[in-house]
Design an enzyme around this catalytic site. Structure first.
Site, PDB file in Angstrom:
ATOM      1  N   HIS A   1     202.197 -44.715  41.563  1.00  0.00           N
ATOM      2  CA  HIS A   1     202.732 -43.821  40.539  1.00  0.00           C
ATOM      3  C   HIS A   1     203.939 -43.051  41.071  1.00  0.00           C
ATOM      4  CE1 HIS A   1     203.024 -41.141  37.226  1.00  0.00           C
ATOM      5  NE2 HIS A   1     202.201 -40.194  37.640  1.00  0.00           N
TER       6      HIS A   1
ATOM      7  N   LYS B   1     196.715 -45.916  39.542  1.00  0.00           N
ATOM      8  CA  LYS B   1     195.877 -45.677  40.712  1.00  0.00           C
ATOM      9  C   LYS B   1     196.174 -46.656  41.845  1.00  0.00           C
ATOM     10  CE  LYS B   1     192.781 -44.238  43.457  1.00  0.00           C
ATOM     11  NZ  LYS B   1     193.599 -44.836  44.535  1.00  0.00           N
TER      12      LYS B   1
ATOM     13  N   CYS C   1     192.544 -39.960  41.714  1.00  0.00           N
ATOM     14  CA  CYS C   1     193.928 -39.513  41.563  1.00  0.00           C
ATOM     15  C   CYS C   1     194.898 -40.606  41.990  1.00  0.00           C
ATOM     16  CB  CYS C   1     194.184 -38.283  42.441  1.00  0.00           C
ATOM     17  SG  CYS C   1     192.914 -37.020  42.309  1.00  0.00           S
TER      18      CYS C   1
ATOM     19  N   CYS D   1     206.358 -37.014  34.167  1.00  0.00           N
ATOM     20  CA  CYS D   1     205.884 -38.346  34.553  1.00  0.00           C
ATOM     21  C   CYS D   1     206.184 -39.381  33.474  1.00  0.00           C
ATOM     22  CB  CYS D   1     204.396 -38.322  34.864  1.00  0.00           C
ATOM     23  SG  CYS D   1     203.986 -37.170  36.174  1.00  0.00           S
TER      24      CYS D   1
END
Lengths: 386, 129, 347
Positions: free
Chosen positions: A333, A329, A207, A84
């Site tokens: 992402h 959030k 998440c 990431c």
């Protein structure tokens, strides 16, 4: 030793969304064109930040693919992968190449195509950033690892459910006026605490979501900048650090060592004191990761990250507003692109182009981009171009 | 798929980790260089099969291939020698799965490659009453 | 003479059982298929979704090896009719998990008596001096076709025995055994078939009773033993009724068979059935006790053993995980959870 000043000259972004009609290349081209607009010279190099195009789009060799599509075949181009933190890591490579005089300019484009996969396939692709033999082997997803971490954080340091919800709430509030954000809707802590359970104690709204997107920035030195730097941000420092690979291999699971070291190093290079930052992009892929990151960077004491967020210390109007476009959030992402989105957002703040999200008089900004659970952390510090 | 796991079957079946010949620290999974003292003199060592739960989660959507077990418990277990292991917790009532609970290792099917591929076996842990 | 007796006797040096955690009450099966009532047994032991004969055999074997203190096993035999692989041995996986490589490894199949024949073969290998010690396992995850009578009893579990030379650590001596077989098609599973078939009443008189009575009576005749010589008797237990009936016919009392009679609470663990009954007996036996063990395997045959408990049994008390404690550590499941665990949906 040759050392040039490095600037972000321009940026381009797609919205973070379900881009059903766009391929991974379509997205990369759209963002790249945005960043190259008004720049007559070819960039000297293309660096693509991407995590799992092989799985998500059955496509590797993104550097040459993007270069060709942009009519730039001939220049060096390659992909950088660090889970990431691929975007932040790709940027770091471009920054260093320009800084040390190897090249005058670089186009850094972060891109991820996630929505062509079913949710469980996304989980599998993301989990490849963790040990195949000891983490994937037990069925653990990224959410699971963060669930383990969240429980440990809450139980060991007395953090509550509502405190953990504070960072997602900040993100959603900030995304409302962010044109490129995936979820432009404010939420309350109850929305987080009532959302469906993913990996106890983490819920859906703890998440970051799944989405497609690409962001690109054009890096230049003084000679390639040509003309006014009024609409440029200077890259003052950057550092990548790593932590012991998996959380269970760490002496202290709550110490985000990679972020701690990268942040310290990047600020040192920039010559900027931590208290001088006007805004900060935090890699809050999960609420607990945002809280532990703020603690690792020294803005909150151990166990206080989520509590401080709840107390308003990181909201718009505070001394250090975080994630002013919604963070992971709410902006979204698209994993390999996220680090470049963060940098594009810092650029918007420092060039007074942030619209309703503008932090008035923003002087310094930093971005923190994590791969794994703080396994790799890429931090960059920016200022206004002189 | 199976060769990758075959190679380390003793680690899965018997919890073979690492012991630092210099400082005596023990680790699982195994490593190349001691995380405590930096020594590269590392030997294989069978880990103790008991420990306690440091933290756990109840995972509702595990990775593909684990659907039949969902929702499942995952935990970081601190073994009696101090090594930390990521593992599933099985055969244990909900109320028994908690931080600090004593657990012991067992062996289970870990990955099953469809109806015709190979079965990979590995450790899981059970809460001790 | 048909008696099988090694010149040098072999002894049980260690044993371990395995009973999975889950219990399916037979009222649940009756509720789903017959609209009420229950099966002949109260509950049956069901393996978890991630368990199979390999995992259960390793669990039992680990206990047996630990109790035995044996470091090197010359043979690892797994008796089962539920091998996870049709082709690829169960025994090599068990051997690997135990760190044993210089070993004769094999899977044996003889319906429900593969566990006891593994014990006989190891006894021979030890008795002849070919090996110092070996491991015999009887273990199954038995399956009955949904709705079939077998589904009430087909259960998971079994036991493992380390057999070696006589000595101070010996828990019990394998004094002698007999085997009796004939071609009898009472129960079978053809290649590539998921579930076995059986002939209902034919499984009794010409199969179970005929073979067990022959193996046990041969043992009696050739050793001179009589039922009252034995403190305990363990018979294969496909249901709660057959072992009681055969015990009565042979002259044994309820008192002698009750300790090893586990079927009412765990069902029929096939190749594990009589071995786990023996383990339950050893859990409470004392030095000097004699045990009669008689298995039955469809197809068909029976092995009968005369086993004598030795002083070494005392060192095991309080240190091993008993069969009863494994039976008690359990949780009830419903038929849908059972279907999920045993992959019965749409099959």
């Amino acid at each position: 030793m040759p050392r040039s000043k490095v600037y972000v000259k321009s940026v381009g972004m797609t919205t973070v969304a379900d881009h059903w009609n766009d391929s991974i290349l379509d997205l990369a081209v759209e963002a790249s064109r945005g960043a190259l607009k008004g720049h007559s010279k070819k960039p000297d190099q293309i660096i693509v930040g991407n995590m799992f195009s092989a799985v998500g789009a059955r496509q590797e060799h993104l550097g040459a693919l993007v270069a060709t599509a942009l009519g730039l075949a001939g220049i060096p181009a390659f992909k950088v992968e660090a889970a990431c933190s691929s975007g932040g890591s790709a940027f770091n490579v471009g920054f260093n190449l320009v800084k040390w005089g190897a090249i005058d300019s670089a186009l850094v484009v972060g891109v991820e195509k996630m929505r062509d996969l079913e949710p469980e396939e996304v989980s599998q692709a993301l989990a490849m950033a963790e040990s195949a033999e000891y983490t994937q082997f037990v069925g653990a997803t990224f959410a699971a690892l963060n669930g383990l971490l969240a429980r440990y954080y809450m139980e060991q340091l007395g953090v509550t459910r509502d405190e953990l919800s504070a960072i997602p709430v900040i993100d959603h509030a900030n995304a409302v006026a962010a044109p490129h954000a995936q979820f432009r809707k404010a939420i309350t802590p109850e929305v987080v605490s009532r959302s469906s359970m993913i990996a106890d104690p983490l819920r859906l709204f703890d998440c970051a979501p799944v989405g497609d997107g690409a962001a690109a920035v054009l890096l230049v030195n003084d000679s390639a900048a040509s003309g006014t730097k009024r609409k440029m941000a200077e890259v003052l420092g950057g550092k990548i650090s790593t932590n012991d690979f998996s959380i269970y291999e760490r002496e202290d699971m709550l110490d985000f060592k990679a972020t701690r070291l990268a942040f310290k190093g990047a600020l040192q290079e920039a010559g900027v004191a931590p208290g001088k930052l006007s805004t900060l992009e935090v890699h809050d892929a999960f609420s607990v990761v945002g809280a532990l990151s703020l603690e690792a960077m020294g803005y909150s004491k151990r166990g206080q990250g989520a509590k401080d967020a709840k107390a308003g210390r990181y909201s718009r109007g505070s001394d250090l507003p975080i994630n002013t476009f919604g963070g992971l959030k709410a902006r979204g992402h698209p994993v390999g692109a996220t680090g470049v989105y963060q940098i594009a957002e810092a650029y918007l703040q420092l060039t007074d182009q942030a619209g309703k999200n503008q932090v008035e008089g923003a002087k310094y900004a930093a971005t923190q981009n994590i791969g794994g659970v703080d396994t790799t952390s890429a931090v960059h510090v920016f200022g206004r171009a002189a | 798929m199976s060769i990758q796991y075959w190679r380390i079957r003793d680690r899965y079946y018997r919890l073979i980790g690492s012991r630092c010949a210099e400082c005596g620290a023990e680790f699982f999974p195994p490593l190349y260089r001691c995380r405590k003292c930096g020594s590269e003199s590392i030997k294989d060592k069978e880990m103790p099969r008991t420990g306690k739960i440091m933290t756990y989660t109840h995972l509702h959507e595990p990775l593909p291939g684990f659907e039949a077990q969902a929702p499942l418990y995952l935990a970081v277990v601190k073994l009696d020698n101090g090594a930390k292991v990521l593992t599933q917790i099985v055969d244990s009532p909900d109320e028994a799965v908690k931080t600090g609970a004593r657990v012991r290792a067992t062996i289970r099917r870990a990955l099953v490659d469809g109806d015709s591929g190979q079965i990979v076996y590995g450790f899981k842990f059970v809460v001790v009453n | 003479m048909h008696l099988m007796q090694s010149k040098n006797r072999a002894a049980i040096l260690g044993y371990g059982a395995y009973v999975p955690y889950y219990r399916l009450p037979t009222t649940e099966i009756a509720r789903v298929w017959k609209g009420g009532g229950s099966g002949p047994n109260i509950e049956k032991a069901v393996a978890g979704v991630d368990e199979d004969t390999v995992t259960m055999a390793i669990e039992a074997a680990r206990q047996a090896v630990k109790m035995s203190g044996v470091e090197s096993l010359g043979a690892v035999f797994v008796g089962t009719e539920s091998k996870p692989y049709a082709v690829k041995p169960t025994s090599t996986i068990v051997a690997q998990a135990l760190g044993q490589h210089h070993t004769l490894a094999a899977d044996l199949e003889f319906a429900c008596k593969a566990g006891t024949e593994a014990m006989q073969v190891i006894t021979g290998l030890v008795g002849s001096g070919m090996i110092e010690a070996g491991l015999a396992i009887g273990m199954d995850t038995a399956q009955g076709r949904p709705g079939d009578d077998l589904e009430y009893t087909a259960a998971s579990g079994g036991a493992a025995y380390v057999l070696g030379k006589m000595g101070k650590k010996a828990v019990a001596m394998i004094d002698c055994s007999t085997s009796f077989v004939s071609d009898t098609g009472d129960f079978w599973r053809r290649a590539h078939q998921r579930y076995p078939r059986h002939l209902s009443r034919f499984t009794g008189e010409p199969a179970y009773f005929y073979h067990i009575e022959n193996s046990v009576n041969t043992l009696f005749k050739e050793t001179g033993h009589k039922p009252s010589d034995f403190r305990y008797a363990v018979f294969h237990q496909p249901n709660p009724r057959f072992p009681v009936e055969v015990a009565t016919r042979l002259g044994f009392t309820m008192e002698q068979i009750k300790t090893g009679l586990l079927n009412p609470l765990i069902g029929n663990t096939y190749a594990g059935s009589s071995p786990i009954g023996l383990a339950a007996v050893l859990d409470e036996a004392k030095p000097g006790d004699k045990i009669l063990l008689a298995s039955f395997g469809s197809g068909a045959g029976s092995d009968a053993f005369c086993i004598e408990v030795l002083d070494g049994i005392t060192r095991t008390k309080g240190t091993n995980t008993t069969v009863r404690s494994m039976m008690e550590r359990s949780t009830k499941i419903d038929y849908s959870t059972y279907s999920k665990f045993r992959d019965k949906l749409g099959k």
